[in-house]
Motif scaffolding. Structure first.
Motif, short mmCIF file in Angstrom:
data_model
loop_
_atom_site.label_atom_id
_atom_site.label_comp_id
_atom_site.label_asym_id
_atom_site.label_seq_id
_atom_site.Cartn_x
_atom_site.Cartn_y
_atom_site.Cartn_z
N PHE A 169 0.92 -1.18 -0.08
CA PHE A 169 0.07 0.03 -0.02
C PHE A 169 0.96 1.39 -0.15
CE2 PHE A 169 -3.60 -2.36 2.16
CZ PHE A 169 -4.35 -2.72 1.04
N VAL A 173 0.73 4.41 -2.67
CA VAL A 173 0.63 5.70 -2.28
C VAL A 173 1.89 6.71 -2.66
CG1 VAL A 173 0.41 7.37 -0.32
CG2 VAL A 173 -1.04 5.10 -0.55
N TYR A 189 -6.44 9.14 0.57
CA TYR A 189 -6.46 8.38 -0.60
C TYR A 189 -7.84 7.41 -0.30
CZ TYR A 189 -2.25 9.96 -2.80
OH TYR A 189 -1.03 10.50 -3.41
N THR A 190 -8.22 7.00 -1.30
CA THR A 190 -9.49 6.02 -1.34
C THR A 190 -9.43 5.11 -2.44
OG1 THR A 190 -11.09 7.88 -0.65
CG2 THR A 190 -11.88 5.82 -1.77
N GLU A 234 -10.53 1.38 6.72
CA GLU A 234 -9.62 2.16 6.45
C GLU A 234 -8.52 1.36 7.01
OE1 GLU A 234 -7.68 6.49 8.13
OE2 GLU A 234 -9.72 6.21 7.78
N ASN A 237 -3.94 4.22 6.69
CA ASN A 237 -4.23 5.75 6.27
C ASN A 237 -4.79 5.67 4.94
OD1 ASN A 237 -3.52 6.66 8.62
ND2 ASN A 237 -1.60 6.85 8.01
N VAL A 238 -5.38 4.51 4.30
CA VAL A 238 -6.10 4.33 3.22
C VAL A 238 -7.77 4.13 3.45
CG1 VAL A 238 -6.16 3.58 0.70
CG2 VAL A 238 -3.95 4.19 1.71
N LEU A 269 -6.39 3.09 -6.52
CA LEU A 269 -6.35 3.99 -5.51
C LEU A 269 -6.40 5.29 -6.46
CD1 LEU A 269 -4.04 4.11 -2.74
CD2 LEU A 269 -3.01 5.62 -4.44
#
Length: 336
Positions: A169, A173, A189-190, A234, A237-238, A269
Protein backbone atom coordinates in the motif's frame (compact mmCIF):
# COMPACT_ATOMS: atom_id res chain seq x y z
CA UNK A 1 -65.61 -8.24 -8.03
CA UNK A 2 -64.44 -5.46 -5.77
CA UNK A 3 -60.73 -5.37 -5.02
CA UNK A 4 -58.60 -3.26 -2.68
CA UNK A 5 -55.61 -1.63 -4.34
CA UNK A 6 -52.48 -1.14 -2.28
CA UNK A 7 -50.05 1.69 -2.78
CA UNK A 8 -48.15 1.40 -6.04
CA UNK A 9 -45.16 -0.94 -6.06
CA UNK A 10 -42.28 0.96 -7.60
CA UNK A 11 -39.50 -1.24 -8.99
CA UNK A 12 -36.80 1.42 -9.14
CA UNK A 13 -33.25 0.40 -10.14
CA UNK A 14 -30.53 1.13 -7.59
CA UNK A 15 -29.08 4.56 -8.12
CA UNK A 16 -25.35 4.13 -7.62
CA UNK A 17 -23.69 7.50 -7.06
CA UNK A 18 -20.64 6.90 -4.90
CA UNK A 19 -18.17 8.81 -7.08
CA UNK A 20 -20.48 11.81 -7.17
CA UNK A 21 -20.94 11.61 -3.38
CA UNK A 22 -17.18 11.53 -2.79
CA UNK A 23 -16.77 14.78 -4.72
CA UNK A 24 -13.74 13.51 -6.62
CA UNK A 25 -14.67 15.35 -9.82
CA UNK A 26 -15.02 19.12 -9.85
CA UNK A 27 -17.76 20.41 -12.17
CA UNK A 28 -16.96 23.18 -14.63
CA UNK A 29 -19.21 24.72 -17.29
CA UNK A 30 -17.83 25.65 -20.72
CA UNK A 31 -19.34 27.39 -23.74
CA UNK A 32 -17.91 25.15 -26.46
CA UNK A 33 -18.17 21.47 -27.37
CA UNK A 34 -14.48 20.72 -26.83
CA UNK A 35 -11.81 21.58 -24.32
CA UNK A 36 -8.12 22.22 -24.87
CA UNK A 37 -5.62 21.22 -22.22
CA UNK A 38 -2.21 22.85 -22.26
CA UNK A 39 0.35 21.20 -20.02
CA UNK A 40 3.77 22.58 -19.23
CA UNK A 41 6.64 20.58 -17.82
CA UNK A 42 8.66 22.67 -15.41
CA UNK A 43 12.32 22.18 -14.62
CA UNK A 44 13.71 21.69 -11.16
CA UNK A 45 17.30 21.25 -10.08
CA UNK A 46 19.98 22.56 -7.79
CA UNK A 47 22.09 25.54 -8.75
CA UNK A 48 25.82 24.89 -8.69
CA UNK A 49 28.23 27.43 -7.35
CA UNK A 50 30.44 29.40 -9.73
CA UNK A 51 33.54 31.55 -9.43
CA UNK A 52 32.57 35.21 -9.51
CA UNK A 53 32.99 36.57 -12.98
CA UNK A 54 32.60 33.12 -14.54
CA UNK A 55 29.69 32.52 -16.93
CA UNK A 56 26.51 31.82 -15.01
CA UNK A 57 24.28 28.80 -15.46
CA UNK A 58 21.17 29.43 -17.57
CA UNK A 59 17.61 28.40 -16.73
CA UNK A 60 15.74 26.29 -19.30
CA UNK A 61 12.29 27.16 -20.60
CA UNK A 62 9.34 24.90 -19.82
CA UNK A 63 8.12 22.48 -22.48
CA UNK A 64 4.45 22.91 -23.42
CA UNK A 65 2.04 20.43 -24.95
CA UNK A 66 -1.52 21.10 -26.15
CA UNK A 67 -4.25 18.47 -26.37
CA UNK A 68 -7.88 18.85 -27.47
CA UNK A 69 -10.73 16.64 -26.25
CA UNK A 70 -14.25 16.75 -27.78
CA UNK A 71 -17.21 16.60 -25.40
CA UNK A 72 -19.61 13.68 -26.09
CA UNK A 73 -23.33 14.30 -26.61
CA UNK A 74 -25.90 12.15 -24.75
CA UNK A 75 -29.56 12.72 -25.83
CA UNK A 76 -32.63 10.88 -24.52
CA UNK A 77 -36.17 11.60 -25.76
CA UNK A 78 -39.68 10.53 -24.79
CA UNK A 79 -43.27 11.55 -25.51
CA UNK A 80 -46.64 11.82 -23.79
CA UNK A 81 -49.64 10.77 -25.88
CA UNK A 82 -53.36 10.61 -25.09
CA UNK A 83 -52.97 6.83 -24.79
CA UNK A 84 -50.77 7.38 -21.74
CA UNK A 85 -53.68 9.06 -19.92
CA UNK A 86 -56.99 8.13 -21.54
CA UNK A 87 -58.79 5.36 -19.64
CA UNK A 88 -55.80 4.74 -17.40
CA UNK A 89 -56.15 4.32 -13.67
CA UNK A 90 -53.76 6.31 -11.51
CA UNK A 91 -51.14 4.22 -9.73
CA UNK A 92 -52.23 3.07 -6.29
CA UNK A 93 -55.82 4.24 -6.78
CA UNK A 94 -59.00 2.20 -7.26
CA UNK A 95 -61.02 4.76 -9.22
CA UNK A 96 -58.99 7.94 -9.79
CA UNK A 97 -58.01 8.66 -13.38
CA UNK A 98 -54.46 9.17 -14.52
CA UNK A 99 -53.31 12.77 -14.95
CA UNK A 100 -50.91 14.53 -17.27
CA UNK A 101 -48.83 15.80 -14.35
CA UNK A 102 -48.28 12.31 -12.95
CA UNK A 103 -47.27 10.89 -16.33
CA UNK A 104 -44.92 13.80 -16.96
CA UNK A 105 -43.35 13.44 -13.52
CA UNK A 106 -42.63 9.72 -13.97
CA UNK A 107 -41.11 10.18 -17.41
CA UNK A 108 -38.93 13.11 -16.33
CA UNK A 109 -37.76 11.21 -13.25
CA UNK A 110 -36.77 8.19 -15.36
CA UNK A 111 -34.88 10.38 -17.84
CA UNK A 112 -33.09 12.28 -15.08
CA UNK A 113 -32.03 9.05 -13.40
CA UNK A 114 -30.62 7.77 -16.69
CA UNK A 115 -28.51 10.89 -17.15
CA UNK A 116 -27.22 10.60 -13.57
CA UNK A 117 -26.38 6.92 -14.08
CA UNK A 118 -24.57 7.69 -17.33
CA UNK A 119 -22.48 10.38 -15.66
CA UNK A 120 -21.56 8.08 -12.77
CA UNK A 121 -20.57 5.19 -15.04
CA UNK A 122 -18.56 7.51 -17.31
CA UNK A 123 -16.63 8.80 -14.31
CA UNK A 124 -15.92 5.26 -13.14
CA UNK A 125 -14.71 4.33 -16.64
CA UNK A 126 -12.33 7.30 -16.73
CA UNK A 127 -10.87 6.26 -13.37
CA UNK A 128 -10.55 2.53 -14.05
CA UNK A 129 -9.47 2.49 -17.72
CA UNK A 130 -8.69 6.08 -18.71
CA UNK A 131 -11.25 5.88 -21.54
CA UNK A 132 -13.82 8.53 -22.45
CA UNK A 133 -17.29 7.00 -22.29
CA UNK A 134 -18.73 7.05 -25.83
CA UNK A 135 -19.96 3.51 -26.61
CA UNK A 136 -21.05 4.41 -30.15
CA UNK A 137 -17.58 5.67 -31.01
CA UNK A 138 -18.44 9.35 -31.53
CA UNK A 139 -15.40 10.14 -29.36
CA UNK A 140 -12.38 7.87 -28.95
CA UNK A 141 -9.64 8.78 -26.49
CA UNK A 142 -7.62 7.30 -23.67
CA UNK A 143 -5.91 9.54 -21.15
CA UNK A 144 -2.95 7.22 -20.59
CA UNK A 145 -2.25 7.12 -24.33
CA UNK A 146 -2.91 10.80 -24.97
CA UNK A 147 -0.81 12.01 -22.04
CA UNK A 148 1.92 9.45 -22.76
CA UNK A 149 1.99 7.84 -19.30
CA UNK A 150 1.94 4.23 -18.14
CA UNK A 151 -0.47 3.22 -15.42
CA UNK A 152 1.14 2.05 -12.21
CA UNK A 153 -0.09 -1.37 -11.07
CA UNK A 154 0.64 -3.08 -7.75
CA UNK A 155 0.01 -6.77 -7.11
CA UNK A 156 -1.13 -7.17 -3.49
CA UNK A 157 -0.86 -10.98 -3.60
CA UNK A 158 -3.73 -11.26 -1.14
CA UNK A 159 -3.99 -15.01 -1.63
CA UNK A 160 -0.71 -15.45 0.25
CA UNK A 161 -1.07 -15.09 4.01
CA UNK A 162 2.49 -13.84 4.57
CA UNK A 163 2.33 -10.95 2.09
CA UNK A 164 3.43 -7.61 3.56
CA UNK A 165 0.27 -5.80 2.48
CA UNK A 166 1.15 -2.60 4.33
CA UNK A 167 4.37 -2.06 2.40
CA UNK A 168 2.58 -2.64 -0.90
CA UNK A 169 0.00 0.00 0.00
CA UNK A 170 2.84 2.37 0.84
CA UNK A 171 4.39 1.68 -2.56
CA UNK A 172 1.15 2.64 -4.29
CA UNK A 173 0.62 5.80 -2.24
CA UNK A 174 4.25 6.90 -2.64
CA UNK A 175 4.05 6.52 -6.40
CA UNK A 176 0.87 8.60 -6.59
CA UNK A 177 2.35 11.34 -4.40
CA UNK A 178 5.56 11.47 -6.42
CA UNK A 179 3.78 11.74 -9.77
CA UNK A 180 0.67 13.84 -9.19
CA UNK A 181 2.61 17.13 -9.41
CA UNK A 182 -0.29 19.47 -8.62
CA UNK A 183 1.15 21.47 -5.78
CA UNK A 184 -2.05 20.70 -3.85
CA UNK A 185 -2.13 19.23 -0.38
CA UNK A 186 -3.69 15.78 -0.83
CA UNK A 187 -6.34 15.24 1.84
CA UNK A 188 -6.27 11.45 1.62
CA UNK A 189 -6.49 8.37 -0.55
CA UNK A 190 -9.46 6.18 -1.38
CA UNK A 191 -9.51 2.78 -3.07
CA UNK A 192 -12.64 1.86 -5.00
CA UNK A 193 -12.61 -1.92 -5.08
CA UNK A 194 -14.80 -4.86 -5.99
CA UNK A 195 -16.24 -7.34 -3.51
CA UNK A 196 -13.45 -9.89 -3.93
CA UNK A 197 -10.68 -7.45 -3.11
CA UNK A 198 -12.58 -6.05 -0.13
CA UNK A 199 -13.20 -9.54 1.29
CA UNK A 200 -9.61 -10.62 0.68
CA UNK A 201 -8.29 -7.48 2.37
CA UNK A 202 -10.30 -7.71 5.60
CA UNK A 203 -9.66 -11.45 5.71
CA UNK A 204 -5.89 -11.28 5.17
CA UNK A 205 -3.72 -12.54 8.03
CA UNK A 206 -1.64 -9.38 8.43
CA UNK A 207 -4.72 -7.14 8.45
CA UNK A 208 -6.58 -9.28 10.96
CA UNK A 209 -3.50 -9.49 13.15
CA UNK A 210 -3.27 -5.69 13.23
CA UNK A 211 -6.78 -5.44 14.69
CA UNK A 212 -6.69 -8.56 16.83
CA UNK A 213 -5.63 -7.19 20.19
CA UNK A 214 -6.28 -3.46 19.93
CA UNK A 215 -9.50 -1.50 19.98
CA UNK A 216 -10.09 1.07 17.25
CA UNK A 217 -12.84 3.10 15.62
CA UNK A 218 -13.45 0.19 13.26
CA UNK A 219 -13.70 -3.39 14.47
CA UNK A 220 -13.52 -5.52 11.31
CA UNK A 221 -13.18 -8.75 13.33
CA UNK A 222 -16.25 -8.07 15.49
CA UNK A 223 -18.59 -5.71 13.66
CA UNK A 224 -19.99 -5.10 10.21
CA UNK A 225 -18.36 -2.48 8.02
CA UNK A 226 -21.39 -1.41 5.99
CA UNK A 227 -22.34 2.25 5.82
CA UNK A 228 -25.52 2.60 3.77
CA UNK A 229 -24.98 0.68 0.55
CA UNK A 230 -21.21 0.50 0.87
CA UNK A 231 -18.74 -1.33 3.06
CA UNK A 232 -15.89 0.93 4.14
CA UNK A 233 -12.63 0.08 5.84
CA UNK A 234 -9.53 2.13 6.62
CA UNK A 235 -6.14 0.52 6.72
CA UNK A 236 -2.69 2.13 6.61
CA UNK A 237 -4.39 5.56 6.29
CA UNK A 238 -6.13 4.47 3.08
CA UNK A 239 -9.91 4.20 2.89
CA UNK A 240 -11.25 1.16 1.04
CA UNK A 241 -14.81 1.26 -0.29
CA UNK A 242 -16.54 -1.73 -1.81
CA UNK A 243 -18.31 -0.50 -4.96
CA UNK A 244 -20.78 -3.08 -6.28
CA UNK A 245 -22.47 -0.68 -8.67
CA UNK A 246 -23.46 -1.90 -12.13
CA UNK A 247 -25.93 -1.05 -14.85
CA UNK A 248 -27.75 -3.28 -17.37
CA UNK A 249 -26.63 -3.07 -20.98
CA UNK A 250 -30.03 -3.96 -22.41
CA UNK A 251 -28.92 -7.36 -23.74
CA UNK A 252 -29.15 -9.30 -20.49
CA UNK A 253 -25.63 -8.38 -19.39
CA UNK A 254 -24.47 -5.65 -17.07
CA UNK A 255 -21.45 -3.38 -16.77
CA UNK A 256 -19.74 -3.13 -13.40
CA UNK A 257 -18.22 0.13 -12.27
CA UNK A 258 -15.14 -1.72 -11.03
CA UNK A 259 -14.05 -4.13 -13.78
CA UNK A 260 -13.25 -7.69 -12.76
CA UNK A 261 -9.69 -8.22 -13.88
CA UNK A 262 -8.19 -11.62 -13.20
CA UNK A 263 -11.06 -12.53 -10.92
CA UNK A 264 -9.06 -12.27 -7.67
CA UNK A 265 -9.86 -8.69 -6.81
CA UNK A 266 -9.51 -5.28 -8.37
CA UNK A 267 -9.17 -1.79 -6.91
CA UNK A 268 -8.12 1.72 -7.91
CA UNK A 269 -6.30 4.08 -5.59
CA UNK A 270 -7.23 7.72 -6.19
CA UNK A 271 -6.10 10.93 -4.44
CA UNK A 272 -8.63 13.11 -2.64
CA UNK A 273 -8.63 16.88 -2.20
CA UNK A 274 -6.98 17.98 -5.45
CA UNK A 275 -8.69 20.68 -7.53
CA UNK A 276 -7.52 20.01 -11.05
CA UNK A 277 -6.85 16.27 -11.26
CA UNK A 278 -10.46 15.26 -11.98
CA UNK A 279 -12.78 17.71 -13.76
CA UNK A 280 -16.16 17.21 -15.45
CA UNK A 281 -16.81 19.75 -18.22
CA UNK A 282 -20.42 20.47 -19.22
CA UNK A 283 -21.14 22.10 -22.60
CA UNK A 284 -24.37 23.80 -23.78
CA UNK A 285 -27.36 22.05 -25.33
CA UNK A 286 -27.84 21.67 -29.07
CA UNK A 287 -30.32 24.56 -29.28
CA UNK A 288 -30.01 27.89 -31.08
CA UNK A 289 -31.00 29.88 -28.00
CA UNK A 290 -28.23 28.24 -25.95
CA UNK A 291 -25.32 28.67 -28.37
CA UNK A 292 -22.15 29.88 -26.60
CA UNK A 293 -23.80 29.77 -23.17
CA UNK A 294 -22.33 28.03 -20.15
CA UNK A 295 -23.29 24.37 -20.12
CA UNK A 296 -25.56 22.79 -17.52
CA UNK A 297 -25.40 19.26 -16.16
CA UNK A 298 -28.55 18.22 -18.04
CA UNK A 299 -31.29 19.80 -20.15
CA UNK A 300 -34.94 18.90 -20.63
CA UNK A 301 -37.39 20.48 -23.10
CA UNK A 302 -41.11 19.88 -23.62
CA UNK A 303 -42.93 20.70 -26.87
CA UNK A 304 -46.69 20.48 -27.43
CA UNK A 305 -47.50 18.99 -30.81
CA UNK A 306 -49.30 21.44 -33.12
CA UNK A 307 -52.17 19.03 -33.82
CA UNK A 308 -52.85 18.48 -30.13
CA UNK A 309 -52.14 14.74 -30.20
CA UNK A 310 -49.49 14.80 -27.48
CA UNK A 311 -46.23 16.39 -26.49
CA UNK A 312 -42.57 15.54 -27.01
CA UNK A 313 -39.93 15.48 -24.29
CA UNK A 314 -36.33 16.05 -25.31
CA UNK A 315 -33.35 15.83 -22.99
CA UNK A 316 -29.61 15.86 -23.34
CA UNK A 317 -26.42 16.00 -21.36
CA UNK A 318 -23.04 16.97 -22.76
CA UNK A 319 -20.10 16.18 -20.53
CA UNK A 320 -16.48 15.13 -20.50
CA UNK A 321 -14.84 13.58 -17.44
CA UNK A 322 -11.25 14.67 -17.85
CA UNK A 323 -8.53 12.95 -15.83
CA UNK A 324 -5.78 15.53 -16.12
CA UNK A 325 -3.22 13.45 -14.23
CA UNK A 326 -3.92 9.77 -14.90
CA UNK A 327 -0.50 8.83 -13.48
CA UNK A 328 -1.87 9.65 -10.00
CA UNK A 329 -4.24 6.64 -10.16
CA UNK A 330 -2.78 3.29 -9.16
CA UNK A 331 -4.41 -0.02 -10.06
CA UNK A 332 -4.37 -2.56 -7.24
CA UNK A 333 -5.02 -6.22 -7.97
CA UNK A 334 -4.35 -9.65 -6.58
CA UNK A 335 -2.77 -12.35 -8.72
CA UNK A 336 -3.95 -15.14 -6.40
Amino acid sequence: ELQDYTEELLMIPNQWGLINELGIFRNESVTQHSVIVESSEGTLGLIKDRVRGERNTVNRNRTRTTRAFPIPHFPEDDAITPEDIQGKRAYGSADAAETLDNVRLRKIEDIRNKHAATLEYARALAITTGDIYAPNGTVAANYYTDFGVTRKEVDLVLGTGTTDVKSLFSEAVNFSQDNIKTGDLISGYTVLCDTKMFDKLIGHNTVQEAYKFYTSIQEPLREGLRSGWYRRFEYNNVEFIEYRGSYPNGDGTSSSFIPVGGGNGEGFLIPRGTRDTFITYFSPAHKEALVNTLGEEAYLFEYIRPRGDGRDIESESNFLNLVRRPQAIVRLYSSN
